[in-house]
Scaffold this motif. Structure first.
Motif, PDB file in Angstrom:
ATOM      1  N   HIS A 165       8.441 -20.801  -8.979  1.00  0.00           N
ATOM      2  CA  HIS A 165       8.514 -19.554  -8.226  1.00  0.00           C
ATOM      3  C   HIS A 165       7.590 -19.596  -7.018  1.00  0.00           C
ATOM      4  CE1 HIS A 165       5.188 -18.304 -11.166  1.00  0.00           C
ATOM      5  NE2 HIS A 165       4.615 -18.231  -9.997  1.00  0.00           N
ATOM      6  N   ASN A 168       5.660 -14.617  -4.328  1.00  0.00           N
ATOM      7  CA  ASN A 168       6.125 -13.281  -4.716  1.00  0.00           C
ATOM      8  C   ASN A 168       6.804 -13.276  -6.083  1.00  0.00           C
ATOM      9  OD1 ASN A 168       5.305 -12.024  -2.231  1.00  0.00           O
ATOM     10  ND2 ASN A 168       7.063 -13.018  -1.242  1.00  0.00           N
ATOM     11  N   ASN A 170       9.310 -14.946  -7.061  1.00  0.00           N
ATOM     12  CA  ASN A 170      10.756 -15.132  -7.005  1.00  0.00           C
ATOM     13  C   ASN A 170      11.101 -16.540  -7.477  1.00  0.00           C
ATOM     14  OD1 ASN A 170      11.477 -12.584  -5.771  1.00  0.00           O
ATOM     15  ND2 ASN A 170      10.562 -13.377  -3.884  1.00  0.00           N
ATOM     16  N   GLU A 194      18.718 -20.545  -9.570  1.00  0.00           N
ATOM     17  CA  GLU A 194      17.260 -20.429  -9.629  1.00  0.00           C
ATOM     18  C   GLU A 194      16.756 -20.832 -11.010  1.00  0.00           C
ATOM     19  OE1 GLU A 194      16.803 -16.294  -9.098  1.00  0.00           O
ATOM     20  OE2 GLU A 194      17.280 -16.287  -6.957  1.00  0.00           O
ATOM     21  N   THR A 215      15.185 -14.898 -11.287  1.00  0.00           N
ATOM     22  CA  THR A 215      14.268 -13.811 -10.941  1.00  0.00           C
ATOM     23  C   THR A 215      14.602 -12.531 -11.691  1.00  0.00           C
ATOM     24  OG1 THR A 215      14.013 -14.746  -8.712  1.00  0.00           O
ATOM     25  CG2 THR A 215      13.325 -12.461  -9.030  1.00  0.00           C
ATOM     26  N   GLN A 216      15.884 -12.192 -11.730  1.00  0.00           N
ATOM     27  CA  GLN A 216      16.291 -10.917 -12.333  1.00  0.00           C
ATOM     28  C   GLN A 216      16.291 -10.943 -13.859  1.00  0.00           C
ATOM     29  OE1 GLN A 216      16.570  -8.301 -10.363  1.00  0.00           O
ATOM     30  NE2 GLN A 216      16.133  -9.720  -8.671  1.00  0.00           N
ATOM     31  N   GLN A 218      13.743 -12.425 -15.777  1.00  0.00           N
ATOM     32  CA  GLN A 218      12.442 -13.024 -16.049  1.00  0.00           C
ATOM     33  C   GLN A 218      12.110 -13.005 -17.541  1.00  0.00           C
ATOM     34  OE1 GLN A 218       8.602 -11.298 -14.523  1.00  0.00           O
ATOM     35  NE2 GLN A 218       8.682 -13.148 -13.266  1.00  0.00           N
TER      36      GLN A 218
END
Length: 350
Positions: A165, A168, A170, A194, A215-216, A218
């Motif tokens: 990541h 931030n 991400n 990702e 990211t979404q 996590q």
């Protein structure tokens, strides 16, 4: 003074421990040229004179009680399984990064990324310890910030990184390869998805980025893997490759196979069938395995003991001819001041 014949002189130099190689370089120019050559270390390995060590990025003992509330300080522990000896390398002058990866290439230990130990900010920094000169130096920074990324060494000696990541938090698709000898990075094509907190391994000539999460989502680890083929420079997605959930950090590529150490036992991966099979159980005193690295015909494991935060170490010998039992596990004794958490491990031959 009568000089030794060149071939006898070389035979003598090959037998000198790596800890004295920097002194050999200072004797004369001819010795310096010999010891700095790649052939010198190739011959040490060829003639069975190489020294094999396991490198651990390990939490250092707390010096003061109040420090137990802060992040631990890390350093490099060197373990020699043949002599059962433990020692520590000099620390990086700027402080050892938190959550970094370490890999070994030739006679060098490479520490990548992680967090700056003073600011706790993500870092691009690369540090290289040369066991021949016994010195640290800074390498070229990583192309992008990639904390908690997958990392592995190719058969050609290139270090591949992917995912992780940014500052931030991400999750990233980015990938790159590092040539240690040239101190040069090459940016690779992005992965197809990702992957944060993923794990890297080379298997059958391809770079596997195992598990991780987007990211979404996590903390909800994927069961697939991203696979990079260095020949075609293409990524593919291997669905249902990692079927255990959670982190894949206890995976290790060894002896042409991929092993994963989990609470239910040692699992071996079948590339052709995309399936895992259990080969044996874990010792009773390991709660979970956190890191694994290859040493000779065994796998060196770091884990946590049941009912305590103490780190325990084992050598695992994969079963041969279906034989499974206590002979597969050799406990490794360690001194009291070498019981800290291991955040990364690698092995090398000098």
């Amino acid at each position: 003074m009568e000089l030794l014949p060149e071939e006898i002189e070389r035979e003598c130099l090959l037998r000198v421990s790596y800890k004295s190689h920097h002194n050999l370089r200072a004797v004369c120019r001819s010795w310096e040229a010999v010891v700095k050559s790649s052939r010198f270390y190739q011959d040490r390995k060829k003639f069975g004179m190489g020294e094999e060590r396991i490198c651990l990025i390990q939490a250092l003992p707390q010096q003061h009680e109040y420090k137990q509330r802060s992040a631990p300080a890390y350093g490099v522990t060197i373990y020699d399984p043949l002599k059962s000896s433990w020692e520590r390398l000099p620390n990086i002058p700027t402080g050892f990064p938190l959550f970094s990866n370490c890999v070994c290439v030739n006679q060098k230990l490479v520490v990548l990324g992680g967090w700056n130990p003073h600011t706790w900010e993500d870092s691009k920094a690369v540090f290289v310890y040369d066991f021949c000169s016994c010195t640290w130096k800074s390498g070229t920074d990583m192309p992008t910030l990639q904390s908690f990324c997958a990392c592995s060494v190719s058969p050609q000696g290139l270090i591949y990184v992917a995912g992780g990541h940014d500052q931030n938090k991400n999750a990233l698709r980015r990938a790159a390869a590092y040539n240690v000898e040239k101190d040069k990075w090459e940016v690779l094509p992005d992965m197809q998805s990702e992957r944060d907190e993923c794990h890297g391994a080379f298997l059958q000539g391809k770079f596997y980025v195992i598990s991780g999460y987007e990211t979404q989502s996590q903390g909800r680890f994927e069961r697939s893997a991203q696979v990079f083929d260095p020949e075609t420079r293409l990524w593919s997605t291997l669905e249902n490759m990692f079927k255990f959930g959670g982190s894949a950090h206890a995976c290790v590529a060894a002896f042409g196979n991929l092993y994963f150490f989990e609470k239910d036992g040692v699992m071996e991966y079948d590339c052709e069938g995309n399936e895992w099979r259990k080969v044996c159980s874990l010792p009773l005193d390991i709660k979970n395995v956190t890191r694994a690295s290859v040493w000779r015909e065994s796998v060196f494991l770091c884990g946590s003991a049941n009912g305590s935060g103490d780190t325990v170490f084992y050598m695992f010998r994969p079963p041969s001819n279906g034989e499974v039992g206590s002979q597969n596990w050799i406990p490794v004794q360690r001194p009291q001041n070498y019981m800290g958490f291991v955040q990364s491990s690698a092995s090398l031959e000098i």
